[in-house]
Design a protein around this motif. Structure first.
Motif, PDB file in Angstrom:
ATOM      1  N   THR A 190       0.826  -1.220   0.000  1.00 10.90           N
ATOM      2  CA  THR A 190       0.000   0.000   0.000  1.00 10.90           C
ATOM      3  C   THR A 190       0.853   1.259   0.000  1.00 10.90           C
ATOM      4  OG1 THR A 190      -0.138  -0.017   2.419  1.00 10.90           O
ATOM      5  CG2 THR A 190      -1.914  -1.132   1.204  1.00 10.90           C
ATOM      6  N   GLN A 191       2.099   1.137  -0.434  1.00 14.10           N
ATOM      7  CA  GLN A 191       2.992   2.296  -0.416  1.00 14.10           C
ATOM      8  C   GLN A 191       2.377   3.452  -1.200  1.00 14.10           C
ATOM      9  OE1 GLN A 191       6.916   1.531  -1.801  1.00 14.10           O
ATOM     10  NE2 GLN A 191       7.663   3.527  -1.197  1.00 14.10           N
ATOM     11  N   GLY A 192       2.199   4.565  -0.546  1.00 15.99           N
ATOM     12  CA  GLY A 192       1.659   5.766  -1.171  1.00 15.99           C
ATOM     13  C   GLY A 192       0.148   5.860  -1.201  1.00 15.99           C
ATOM     14  N   VAL A 193      -0.555   4.755  -0.949  1.00 12.38           N
ATOM     15  CA  VAL A 193      -2.012   4.760  -1.031  1.00 12.38           C
ATOM     16  C   VAL A 193      -2.605   5.722  -0.007  1.00 12.38           C
ATOM     17  CG1 VAL A 193      -4.117   3.399  -0.771  1.00 12.38           C
ATOM     18  CG2 VAL A 193      -2.164   2.446  -1.997  1.00 12.38           C
ATOM     19  N   ALA A 194      -2.201   5.609   1.245  1.00 13.00           N
ATOM     20  CA  ALA A 194      -2.753   6.471   2.292  1.00 13.00           C
ATOM     21  C   ALA A 194      -2.472   7.941   2.001  1.00 13.00           C
ATOM     22  CB  ALA A 194      -2.192   6.076   3.658  1.00 13.00           C
ATOM     23  N   ASP A 195      -1.277   8.236   1.497  1.00 16.14           N
ATOM     24  CA  ASP A 195      -0.953   9.629   1.154  1.00 16.14           C
ATOM     25  C   ASP A 195      -1.880  10.151   0.059  1.00 16.14           C
ATOM     26  OD1 ASP A 195       1.101   9.729   3.005  1.00 16.14           O
ATOM     27  OD2 ASP A 195       2.641   9.186   1.528  1.00 16.14           O
ATOM     28  N   ARG A 196      -2.172   9.313  -0.937  1.00 16.09           N
ATOM     29  CA  ARG A 196      -3.070   9.754  -2.014  1.00 16.09           C
ATOM     30  C   ARG A 196      -4.507   9.930  -1.518  1.00 16.09           C
ATOM     31  NH1 ARG A 196       0.287   6.118  -4.754  1.00 16.09           N
ATOM     32  NH2 ARG A 196      -1.295   4.516  -4.890  1.00 16.09           N
ATOM     33  N   VAL A 197      -4.951   9.071  -0.600  1.00 16.87           N
ATOM     34  CA  VAL A 197      -6.294   9.225  -0.020  1.00 16.87           C
ATOM     35  C   VAL A 197      -6.359  10.539   0.762  1.00 16.87           C
ATOM     36  CG1 VAL A 197      -7.940   8.307   1.671  1.00 16.87           C
ATOM     37  CG2 VAL A 197      -6.825   6.761   0.041  1.00 16.87           C
ATOM     38  N   ARG A 198      -5.326  10.813   1.568  1.00 12.26           N
ATOM     39  CA  ARG A 198      -5.307  12.069   2.332  1.00 12.26           C
ATOM     40  C   ARG A 198      -5.255  13.289   1.409  1.00 12.26           C
ATOM     41  NH1 ARG A 198      -1.524   9.029   5.395  1.00 12.26           N
ATOM     42  NH2 ARG A 198      -2.494   8.225   7.271  1.00 12.26           N
ATOM     43  N   GLU A 199      -4.483  13.197   0.327  1.00 11.59           N
ATOM     44  CA  GLU A 199      -4.400  14.310  -0.619  1.00 11.59           C
ATOM     45  C   GLU A 199      -5.748  14.528  -1.299  1.00 11.59           C
ATOM     46  OE1 GLU A 199      -3.394  17.505  -2.647  1.00 11.59           O
ATOM     47  OE2 GLU A 199      -2.150  16.588  -1.097  1.00 11.59           O
ATOM     48  N   GLN A 200      -6.434  13.451  -1.645  1.00 13.74           N
ATOM     49  CA  GLN A 200      -7.759  13.569  -2.257  1.00 13.74           C
ATOM     50  C   GLN A 200      -8.716  14.245  -1.291  1.00 13.74           C
ATOM     51  OE1 GLN A 200      -9.271   9.949  -3.960  1.00 13.74           O
ATOM     52  NE2 GLN A 200     -11.253  10.836  -4.434  1.00 13.74           N
ATOM     53  N   ALA A 201      -8.617  13.924  -0.010  1.00  7.76           N
ATOM     54  CA  ALA A 201      -9.480  14.552   0.998  1.00  7.76           C
ATOM     55  C   ALA A 201      -9.192  16.040   1.092  1.00  7.76           C
ATOM     56  CB  ALA A 201      -9.281  13.884   2.353  1.00  7.76           C
ATOM     57  N   ARG A 202      -7.921  16.395   1.017  1.00 12.46           N
ATOM     58  CA  ARG A 202      -7.545  17.811   1.116  1.00 12.46           C
ATOM     59  C   ARG A 202      -7.875  18.599  -0.144  1.00 12.46           C
ATOM     60  NH1 ARG A 202      -2.979  15.558   3.743  1.00 12.46           N
ATOM     61  NH2 ARG A 202      -1.869  15.486   1.778  1.00 12.46           N
ATOM     62  N   SER A 203      -7.877  17.953  -1.277  1.00  9.84           N
ATOM     63  CA  SER A 203      -8.003  18.663  -2.554  1.00  9.84           C
ATOM     64  C   SER A 203      -9.390  19.248  -2.790  1.00  9.84           C
ATOM     65  CB  SER A 203      -7.648  17.728  -3.711  1.00  9.84           C
ATOM     66  OG  SER A 203      -8.689  16.790  -3.925  1.00  9.84           O
ATOM     67  N   HIS A 204     -10.407  18.659  -2.185  1.00  2.00           N
ATOM     68  CA  HIS A 204     -11.793  19.081  -2.400  1.00  2.00           C
ATOM     69  C   HIS A 204     -12.192  18.983  -3.861  1.00  2.00           C
ATOM     70  CE1 HIS A 204     -12.169  20.370   1.722  1.00  2.00           C
ATOM     71  NE2 HIS A 204     -10.969  20.888   1.594  1.00  2.00           N
ATOM     72  N   TYR A 236     -12.481   7.560 -12.442  1.00  2.00           N
ATOM     73  CA  TYR A 236     -12.086   7.823 -11.089  1.00  2.00           C
ATOM     74  C   TYR A 236     -10.683   7.319 -10.843  1.00  2.00           C
ATOM     75  CZ  TYR A 236     -14.073   3.125 -10.780  1.00  2.00           C
ATOM     76  OH  TYR A 236     -14.408   1.832 -11.009  1.00  2.00           O
ATOM     77  N   ASP A 237     -10.071   7.846  -9.777  1.00  2.00           N
ATOM     78  CA  ASP A 237      -8.716   7.460  -9.414  1.00  2.00           C
ATOM     79  C   ASP A 237      -8.731   6.144  -8.667  1.00  2.00           C
ATOM     80  OD1 ASP A 237      -7.749   9.761 -10.504  1.00  2.00           O
ATOM     81  OD2 ASP A 237      -7.629  10.839  -8.601  1.00  2.00           O
ATOM     82  N   VAL A 238      -7.790   5.272  -9.015  1.00  2.00           N
ATOM     83  CA  VAL A 238      -7.591   4.012  -8.326  1.00  2.00           C
ATOM     84  C   VAL A 238      -6.279   4.112  -7.579  1.00  2.00           C
ATOM     85  CG1 VAL A 238      -7.253   1.523  -8.584  1.00  2.00           C
ATOM     86  CG2 VAL A 238      -8.833   2.737 -10.098  1.00  2.00           C
ATOM     87  N   PHE A 239      -6.295   3.834  -6.284  1.00  2.00           N
ATOM     88  CA  PHE A 239      -5.072   3.940  -5.477  1.00  2.00           C
ATOM     89  C   PHE A 239      -4.424   2.600  -5.376  1.00  2.00           C
ATOM     90  CE2 PHE A 239      -7.610   7.516  -3.639  1.00  2.00           C
ATOM     91  CZ  PHE A 239      -6.944   8.478  -4.352  1.00  2.00           C
TER      92      PHE A 239
END
Length: 115
Positions: free
Chosen positions: A81-95, A112-115
């Motif tokens: 899952t390397q980088g997956v959590a960071d991309r989920v958090r970035e998606q949350a921040r991006s609005h 849609y984006d696939v992590f």
């Protein structure tokens, strides 16, 4: 037999799946910070089904989503899952809503984006 791995079981929309601690925490964070005026988003993360088989999990998350995570010992190895959590958090921040529907040709196509 190897020592059990520690991951988290997520409960969502009447079903459950197992994923890494880091991804589970990012999903909870996502739902916690989504503003009330934000539309739902499709998020796909790596997970395991009830039998321990790797299976991508698609979630529709938004301001009214109710998810829960709890620790669980499992007999299979944690998914990559390397980088997956960071991309989920970035998606949350991006609005930004990364789930887009193109129906210009009369047929709906999800993008849609696939992590």
């Amino acid at each position: 037999m190897s020592d059990p791995e520690e991951m988290k079981r997520m409960s969502y929309a009447g079903g459950t799946f197992v994923t890494s601690d880091e991804v589970a925490d990012a999903l909870v964070h996502f739902v916690a910070i989504v503003p009330r005026n934000r539309r739902n988003q499709v998020v796909i993360v790596p997970g395991f089904d009830a039998g321990g088989t790797p299976s991508p999990v698609a979630l529709v998350l938004g301001p009214t989503s109710q998810i829960m995570s709890q620790h669980e010992a499992v007999s299979y190895a944690e998914p990559e899952t390397q980088g997956v959590a960071d991309r989920v958090r970035e998606q949350a921040r991006s609005h930004e809503n990364t789930a887009r529907i193109d129906s210009s040709n009369g047929k709906a196509n999800l993008d849609y984006d696939v992590f």
